[in-house]
Design a protein around this motif. Sequence first.
Motif, short mmCIF file in Angstrom:
data_model
loop_
_atom_site.label_atom_id
_atom_site.label_comp_id
_atom_site.label_asym_id
_atom_site.label_seq_id
_atom_site.Cartn_x
_atom_site.Cartn_y
_atom_site.Cartn_z
N ASN A 86 11.44 4.41 49.39
CA ASN A 86 12.88 4.21 49.59
C ASN A 86 13.61 5.39 48.95
OD1 ASN A 86 15.40 3.21 50.12
ND2 ASN A 86 15.12 1.26 49.05
N PRO A 87 13.50 6.57 49.53
CA PRO A 87 13.99 7.78 48.85
C PRO A 87 15.49 7.78 48.57
CG PRO A 87 13.42 8.26 51.13
CD PRO A 87 12.92 6.88 50.84
N GLU A 88 16.30 7.28 49.48
CA GLU A 88 17.75 7.35 49.27
C GLU A 88 18.17 6.47 48.09
OE1 GLU A 88 19.92 6.59 52.81
OE2 GLU A 88 19.09 8.33 53.87
N SER A 89 17.64 5.26 48.03
CA SER A 89 17.98 4.37 46.92
C SER A 89 17.48 4.93 45.59
CB SER A 89 17.39 2.98 47.17
OG SER A 89 17.62 2.14 46.06
N ASN A 90 16.24 5.42 45.58
CA ASN A 90 15.69 5.99 44.35
C ASN A 90 16.46 7.23 43.92
OD1 ASN A 90 13.07 4.62 43.36
ND2 ASN A 90 12.80 4.68 45.57
N LEU A 91 16.87 8.04 44.88
CA LEU A 91 17.62 9.24 44.52
C LEU A 91 19.00 8.89 43.97
CD1 LEU A 91 17.54 12.31 44.44
CD2 LEU A 91 18.55 12.32 46.73
N ARG A 92 19.63 7.85 44.52
CA ARG A 92 20.92 7.42 43.99
C ARG A 92 20.78 6.98 42.54
NH1 ARG A 92 21.94 5.48 49.35
NH2 ARG A 92 20.96 3.47 48.91
N PHE A 93 19.70 6.28 42.26
CA PHE A 93 19.46 5.82 40.89
C PHE A 93 19.25 7.00 39.94
CE2 PHE A 93 15.97 4.79 37.84
CZ PHE A 93 16.75 4.08 36.94
N LEU A 94 18.37 7.94 40.31
CA LEU A 94 18.12 9.11 39.46
C LEU A 94 19.38 9.94 39.28
CD1 LEU A 94 14.65 10.28 40.84
CD2 LEU A 94 15.10 8.99 38.74
N ALA A 95 20.16 10.08 40.35
CA ALA A 95 21.38 10.87 40.27
C ALA A 95 22.39 10.24 39.33
CB ALA A 95 21.99 11.02 41.66
N MET A 96 22.50 8.92 39.39
CA MET A 96 23.42 8.22 38.50
C MET A 96 23.01 8.43 37.04
SD MET A 96 24.04 4.13 38.09
CE MET A 96 22.42 3.99 37.32
N VAL A 97 21.73 8.28 36.75
CA VAL A 97 21.25 8.41 35.38
C VAL A 97 21.37 9.85 34.88
CG1 VAL A 97 19.25 8.13 33.88
CG2 VAL A 97 19.70 6.46 35.65
N SER A 128 18.60 -1.43 34.76
CA SER A 128 19.82 -0.65 34.86
C SER A 128 20.26 -0.54 36.31
CB SER A 128 19.61 0.75 34.29
OG SER A 128 19.26 0.68 32.94
N ARG A 129 19.29 -0.39 37.20
CA ARG A 129 19.64 -0.19 38.59
C ARG A 129 20.30 -1.44 39.17
NH1 ARG A 129 15.10 1.42 42.82
NH2 ARG A 129 14.67 2.81 41.10
N ARG A 167 26.36 5.00 51.17
CA ARG A 167 25.31 6.02 51.02
C ARG A 167 25.85 7.22 50.25
NH1 ARG A 167 22.43 6.85 56.69
NH2 ARG A 167 20.72 7.46 55.35
N ALA A 168 26.53 6.95 49.14
CA ALA A 168 27.14 8.00 48.34
C ALA A 168 26.45 8.07 46.99
CB ALA A 168 28.63 7.76 48.15
N ILE A 169 26.35 9.27 46.45
CA ILE A 169 25.74 9.47 45.14
C ILE A 169 26.78 10.08 44.22
CG2 ILE A 169 23.96 10.71 43.86
CD1 ILE A 169 22.31 10.73 46.38
N VAL A 170 27.01 9.43 43.09
CA VAL A 170 27.90 10.01 42.08
C VAL A 170 27.01 10.49 40.95
CG1 VAL A 170 29.81 9.58 40.52
CG2 VAL A 170 29.71 8.40 42.71
N PHE A 171 26.87 11.78 40.79
CA PHE A 171 25.95 12.28 39.79
C PHE A 171 26.57 13.28 38.84
CE2 PHE A 171 24.75 16.63 41.02
CZ PHE A 171 25.30 16.70 42.29
N ARG A 172 27.79 13.70 39.09
CA ARG A 172 28.48 14.61 38.19
C ARG A 172 29.94 14.18 38.14
NH1 ARG A 172 26.67 20.03 37.64
NH2 ARG A 172 28.79 20.74 38.00
#
Length: 275
Positions: free
Chosen positions: A191-202, A251-252, A263-268
């Motif tokens: 599940n790359p998109e969900s996992n990437l959103r999680f890593l990006a958030m952290v 946490s997730r 499908r948005a990632i907030v990472f910065r």
Amino acid sequence: MEVELEPRVKALPFKVKATSRESPSQKALHVLDTDLRTHWSTATNTKEWILLELDEPCLLSHIRIYNKSVLEWEIAVGLRYKPETFQKVRPRCEAPRRDMTYPTSYTPCRYVRISCLRGNPIAIFFVQLIGVSVPGLEAEFQPVVNYLLPHILSHKQDPHDIHLQLLQDVTSRLLVFLPQLETDLSSFPDNPESNLRFLAMVAGPLYPILHVVNERTNSKPPGNITDLDVSKSSQLSPTLTVSSNFEPRRSRSASPLILSPYRAIVFRPDAILCF
């Protein structure tokens, strides 16, 4: 032959990790500088090699070799010092010109092995390793690289590519948490998109808070919350919980910042990355 390079890549510092042989006056260290008055030579004609180690892991864009008298070589790279796992980026081939630059397609790299198969004798003036530094890049992050690399390659001319920034943030900031992230990284392709959103958030705005919480739990008994802890925690939404043991799955599920429908990632603090 002149090769046009992307604006974000540069020659990266490295050292000579090992070599099969060197002559007394033409040592392997000479491949580190571009002075054509010096060179590395083995004073032999066949089957010699030199192993180079970058100061930091990188996405390797090109390898430039200014050849003196090697006739045939092979080039392999790897993230770990395990030559048996190295990937060949240039199979056995002739060295047709003095100045050769080989593209390597942003291959994750820390070590480069140049196997000189024939020479008259085997000798090289200098080597340049060109790419983008990615501190903290380890083999465990390979699934993340595989997912982001097509985006990074499609934005080669952008020195501030947000996908590359995301990869650099994830690897550099989350390296210390690799043991806790092992499950997420091993299941990343499922599940790359969900996992990437999680890593990006952290790796983004939450990283300093997680770091503070981790330090507090190592130095203070549970429940001892100071004013500083409260001020740090106040940066979070009231409904967001962060485990003091950094348990990624908990946490997730608790985070309201993962906006899956969008499908948005907030990472910065200053950027949003969408897929």
